[in-house]
Design a protein around this motif. Structure first.
Motif, PDB file in Angstrom:
ATOM      1  N   LEU A  23       0.847  -1.182   0.000  1.00  0.00           N
ATOM      2  CA  LEU A  23       0.000   0.000   0.000  1.00  0.00           C
ATOM      3  C   LEU A  23       0.889   1.241   0.000  1.00  0.00           C
ATOM      4  N   ASN A  24       0.747   2.080  -1.008  1.00  0.00           N
ATOM      5  CA  ASN A  24       1.559   3.285  -1.149  1.00  0.00           C
ATOM      6  C   ASN A  24       0.681   4.514  -0.945  1.00  0.00           C
ATOM      7  N   ALA A  25       1.135   5.414  -0.087  1.00  0.00           N
ATOM      8  CA  ALA A  25       0.427   6.666   0.148  1.00  0.00           C
ATOM      9  C   ALA A  25       1.271   7.814  -0.392  1.00  0.00           C
ATOM     10  N   ASN A  26       0.624   8.738  -1.078  1.00  0.00           N
ATOM     11  CA  ASN A  26       1.307   9.885  -1.650  1.00  0.00           C
ATOM     12  C   ASN A  26       0.564  11.154  -1.232  1.00  0.00           C
ATOM     13  N   LEU A  27       1.234  11.982  -0.478  1.00  0.00           N
ATOM     14  CA  LEU A  27       0.661  13.260  -0.074  1.00  0.00           C
ATOM     15  C   LEU A  27       1.170  14.313  -1.036  1.00  0.00           C
ATOM     16  N   GLY A  28       0.297  14.786  -1.931  1.00  0.00           N
ATOM     17  CA  GLY A  28       0.697  15.727  -2.969  1.00  0.00           C
ATOM     18  C   GLY A  28       0.888  17.135  -2.424  1.00  0.00           C
ATOM     19  N   GLU A  29      -0.189  17.856  -2.305  1.00  0.00           N
ATOM     20  CA  GLU A  29      -0.119  19.257  -1.893  1.00  0.00           C
ATOM     21  C   GLU A  29      -1.206  19.535  -0.864  1.00  0.00           C
ATOM     22  N   ILE A  30      -0.869  20.359   0.105  1.00  0.00           N
ATOM     23  CA  ILE A  30      -1.844  20.830   1.101  1.00  0.00           C
ATOM     24  C   ILE A  30      -1.896  22.344   1.008  1.00  0.00           C
ATOM     25  N   GLU A  31      -3.113  22.890   0.928  1.00  0.00           N
ATOM     26  CA  GLU A  31      -3.282  24.337   0.879  1.00  0.00           C
ATOM     27  C   GLU A  31      -3.984  24.810   2.134  1.00  0.00           C
ATOM     28  N   LEU A  32      -3.462  25.870   2.701  1.00  0.00           N
ATOM     29  CA  LEU A  32      -4.071  26.528   3.848  1.00  0.00           C
ATOM     30  C   LEU A  32      -4.666  27.837   3.348  1.00  0.00           C
ATOM     31  N   ASN A  33      -5.987  27.983   3.469  1.00  0.00           N
ATOM     32  CA  ASN A  33      -6.694  29.165   2.995  1.00  0.00           C
ATOM     33  C   ASN A  33      -7.160  29.982   4.195  1.00  0.00           C
ATOM     34  N   ILE A  34      -6.811  31.246   4.230  1.00  0.00           N
ATOM     35  CA  ILE A  34      -7.192  32.140   5.326  1.00  0.00           C
ATOM     36  C   ILE A  34      -7.839  33.381   4.721  1.00  0.00           C
ATOM     37  N   LYS A  35      -9.026  33.719   5.203  1.00  0.00           N
ATOM     38  CA  LYS A  35      -9.721  34.922   4.761  1.00  0.00           C
ATOM     39  C   LYS A  35     -10.194  35.663   5.992  1.00  0.00           C
TER      40      LYS A  35
ATOM     41  N   ALA B 196     -11.868  39.507   7.458  1.00  0.00           N
ATOM     42  CA  ALA B 196     -12.469  40.804   7.182  1.00  0.00           C
ATOM     43  C   ALA B 196     -11.612  41.873   7.847  1.00  0.00           C
ATOM     44  N   VAL B 197     -11.057  42.762   7.042  1.00  0.00           N
ATOM     45  CA  VAL B 197     -10.226  43.835   7.571  1.00  0.00           C
ATOM     46  C   VAL B 197     -11.111  44.946   8.109  1.00  0.00           C
ATOM     47  N   ASP B 198     -12.073  45.343   7.324  1.00  0.00           N
ATOM     48  CA  ASP B 198     -13.099  46.298   7.724  1.00  0.00           C
ATOM     49  C   ASP B 198     -14.333  45.989   6.881  1.00  0.00           C
ATOM     50  N   PRO B 199     -15.442  46.733   7.048  1.00  0.00           N
ATOM     51  CA  PRO B 199     -16.639  46.400   6.260  1.00  0.00           C
ATOM     52  C   PRO B 199     -16.456  46.530   4.749  1.00  0.00           C
ATOM     53  N   TYR B 200     -15.391  47.158   4.296  1.00  0.00           N
ATOM     54  CA  TYR B 200     -15.195  47.406   2.880  1.00  0.00           C
ATOM     55  C   TYR B 200     -14.039  46.628   2.260  1.00  0.00           C
ATOM     56  N   SER B 201     -13.337  45.788   3.026  1.00  0.00           N
ATOM     57  CA  SER B 201     -12.209  45.049   2.457  1.00  0.00           C
ATOM     58  C   SER B 201     -11.972  43.736   3.202  1.00  0.00           C
ATOM     59  N   ASP B 202     -11.414  42.788   2.462  1.00  0.00           N
ATOM     60  CA  ASP B 202     -11.052  41.467   2.988  1.00  0.00           C
ATOM     61  C   ASP B 202      -9.598  41.195   2.658  1.00  0.00           C
ATOM     62  N   ALA B 203      -8.952  40.399   3.499  1.00  0.00           N
ATOM     63  CA  ALA B 203      -7.585  39.944   3.238  1.00  0.00           C
ATOM     64  C   ALA B 203      -7.632  38.441   3.007  1.00  0.00           C
ATOM     65  N   ILE B 204      -7.005  37.977   1.926  1.00  0.00           N
ATOM     66  CA  ILE B 204      -7.011  36.569   1.552  1.00  0.00           C
ATOM     67  C   ILE B 204      -5.568  36.082   1.459  1.00  0.00           C
ATOM     68  N   LEU B 205      -5.300  34.909   2.042  1.00  0.00           N
ATOM     69  CA  LEU B 205      -3.970  34.315   2.016  1.00  0.00           C
ATOM     70  C   LEU B 205      -4.111  32.825   1.729  1.00  0.00           C
ATOM     71  N   VAL B 206      -3.393  32.328   0.708  1.00  0.00           N
ATOM     72  CA  VAL B 206      -3.383  30.907   0.354  1.00  0.00           C
ATOM     73  C   VAL B 206      -1.933  30.449   0.372  1.00  0.00           C
ATOM     74  N   ILE B 207      -1.624  29.501   1.265  1.00  0.00           N
ATOM     75  CA  ILE B 207      -0.268  28.971   1.401  1.00  0.00           C
ATOM     76  C   ILE B 207      -0.293  27.507   0.982  1.00  0.00           C
ATOM     77  N   ALA B 208       0.609  27.115   0.082  1.00  0.00           N
ATOM     78  CA  ALA B 208       0.695  25.733  -0.393  1.00  0.00           C
ATOM     79  C   ALA B 208       1.911  25.063   0.237  1.00  0.00           C
ATOM     80  N   PHE B 209       1.713  23.855   0.749  1.00  0.00           N
ATOM     81  CA  PHE B 209       2.784  23.044   1.320  1.00  0.00           C
ATOM     82  C   PHE B 209       2.958  21.821   0.430  1.00  0.00           C
ATOM     83  N   GLU B 210       4.161  21.669  -0.154  1.00  0.00           N
ATOM     84  CA  GLU B 210       4.439  20.534  -1.035  1.00  0.00           C
ATOM     85  C   GLU B 210       5.914  20.182  -0.940  1.00  0.00           C
ATOM     86  N   ASP B 211       6.218  18.904  -0.775  1.00  0.00           N
ATOM     87  CA  ASP B 211       7.587  18.396  -0.681  1.00  0.00           C
ATOM     88  C   ASP B 211       8.388  19.095   0.412  1.00  0.00           C
ATOM     89  N   GLY B 212       7.776  19.383   1.532  1.00  0.00           N
ATOM     90  CA  GLY B 212       8.467  20.004   2.661  1.00  0.00           C
ATOM     91  C   GLY B 212       8.722  21.485   2.502  1.00  0.00           C
TER      92      GLY B 212
END
Length: 121
Positions: free
Chosen positions: A45-57, A59-75
């Motif tokens: 049985l072989n397991a392969n962990l490709g990519e993991i993404e962490l998504n963070i959103k 609300a900065v204020d009622p008129y704007s949002d901050a979005i951050l997407v971090i990808a973890f792959e191969d350490g």
């Protein structure tokens, strides 16, 4: 990692300047993983962990949002997207400031985990 640190510091500064009492400071956090399991002819049985993404959103204020997407792959970690989305500007305009996926190509608009695959190595 310097880009990630700068983005977090920017988000913290903006939140302390423009925070509204009714605005929640808890960000929306999501994790998406791309992994596969396979079984060889020798019953290994072989397991392969490709990519993991962490998504963070957040609300900065009622008129704007901050979005951050971090990808973890191969350490390694990479900031795929990190931008400030200003929703309401004069003359009904909107703006995105930062690093984001460009929409000039069909495949470039999607992250790796949303692309179709057959599951075979």
């Amino acid at each position: 990692m310097n880009a990630l640190l700068c983005f977090i510091m920017l988000l913290t500064c903006i939140n302390t300047i423009h925070a509204q009492p009714s605005l929640s400071l808890n960000p929306d956090i999501g994790v998406v993983g791309n992994f596969s399991l396979s079984k060889s002819s020798e019953n290994d049985l072989n397991a392969n962990l490709g990519e993991i993404e962490l998504n963070i959103k957040a609300a900065v204020d009622p008129y704007s949002d901050a979005i951050l997407v971090i990808a973890f792959e191969d350490g390694e970690a990479e900031v795929e997207e990190g931008y400030l989305n200003i929703i309401e500007l004069p003359f009904d305009l909107q703006a995105k400031i930062g690093r984001m996926k460009l929409s000039f190509n069909r495949i470039n608009q999607f992250h790796k985990d949303s692309l179709p695959f057959n599951g075979l190595p």
